[in-house]
Design a protein around this motif. Sequence first.
Motif, PDB file in Angstrom:
ATOM      1  N   LEU A  78       0.817  -1.218   0.000  1.00  0.00           N
ATOM      2  CA  LEU A  78       0.000   0.000   0.000  1.00  0.00           C
ATOM      3  C   LEU A  78       0.852   1.271   0.000  1.00  0.00           C
ATOM      4  O   LEU A  78       0.365   2.339  -0.368  1.00  0.00           O
ATOM      5  N   ILE A  79       2.094   1.145   0.443  1.00  0.00           N
ATOM      6  CA  ILE A  79       3.013   2.290   0.356  1.00  0.00           C
ATOM      7  C   ILE A  79       4.321   1.838  -0.293  1.00  0.00           C
ATOM      8  O   ILE A  79       4.658   0.652  -0.259  1.00  0.00           O
ATOM      9  N   THR A  80       5.022   2.816  -0.873  1.00  0.00           N
ATOM     10  CA  THR A  80       6.388   2.556  -1.328  1.00  0.00           C
ATOM     11  C   THR A  80       7.300   3.430  -0.483  1.00  0.00           C
ATOM     12  O   THR A  80       6.882   4.475   0.017  1.00  0.00           O
ATOM     13  N   VAL A  81       8.532   2.983  -0.353  1.00  0.00           N
ATOM     14  CA  VAL A  81       9.456   3.597   0.582  1.00  0.00           C
ATOM     15  C   VAL A  81      10.756   3.904  -0.142  1.00  0.00           C
ATOM     16  O   VAL A  81      11.225   3.105  -0.947  1.00  0.00           O
ATOM     17  N   ARG A  82      11.317   5.070   0.139  1.00  0.00           N
ATOM     18  CA  ARG A  82      12.569   5.484  -0.498  1.00  0.00           C
ATOM     19  C   ARG A  82      13.433   6.067   0.606  1.00  0.00           C
ATOM     20  O   ARG A  82      12.989   6.944   1.352  1.00  0.00           O
TER      21      ARG A  82
END
Lengths: 95, 95
Positions: B65-69
């Motif tokens: 549900l989220i992407t992370v950087r």
Amino acid sequence: MKKQTQATEASINVFKALADPIRLAIIRYLRQHDQALSCGEIGQAMQISKTSGSYHFKILQEAGLITVRKVGREKFVKLDRVTFDHYLIHFWQNL
Amino acid sequence: MKKQTQATEASINVFKALADPIRLAIIRYLRQHDQALSCGEIGQAMQISKTSGSYHFKILQEAGLITVRKVGREKFVKLDRVTFDHYLIHFWQNL
DNA sequence: TAAATAGTTCAAAAACATTTGAACTATTTA
DNA sequence: TAAATAGTTCAAATGTTTTTGAACTATTTA
């Protein structure tokens, strides 16, 4: 768990109800058959005990995902599309 | 819990991730700000501990549900609309 | 009326999810 | 290099959900 608004509480109940393999299988089964079915028939198809069925139907009903109609000694259950649409299809609008 | 297909397991992870008030509040916050935000900023806004934040971001990430950087020592997080669309907006098609 | 059928309720047990604080890694800033 | 900052990991404690079987209610059928 924190105190919630009414709206959030209802969403949580819907997502909790969807977050279980048995309940998702029940929904899929009702979808495929596209009509009201008895709790007994569905329970047999899912291979779960009557007690467990009763528990899961209650969760689905309290979330508003199914409606229930009693006929004689049986209970017939069907999907409530309005609730699915409200919380899933229109998720962003109602978040 | 029963053995599941891959598809069902992924749905379950998505609905479980959505079935929590803190995570729903994080999603709402990200939605309102409409940009990548750091875990720290979100955690402060939610008034939760770093540990608890870390736990909830992991659940959201594993659900897709989220992407992370990662940028320096911070992690920036944003909503992955593709996953929301797949499991919510197109629920019936993908059930 | 007795037996059978459909479903519910209850409390205990088992399984699972969440929170907590302390100790940790990695990165930046002084 | 030392101190500060952002986030993770771990295990223990706590809280919540699900399953189980026995006993129950309501309804139908023989």
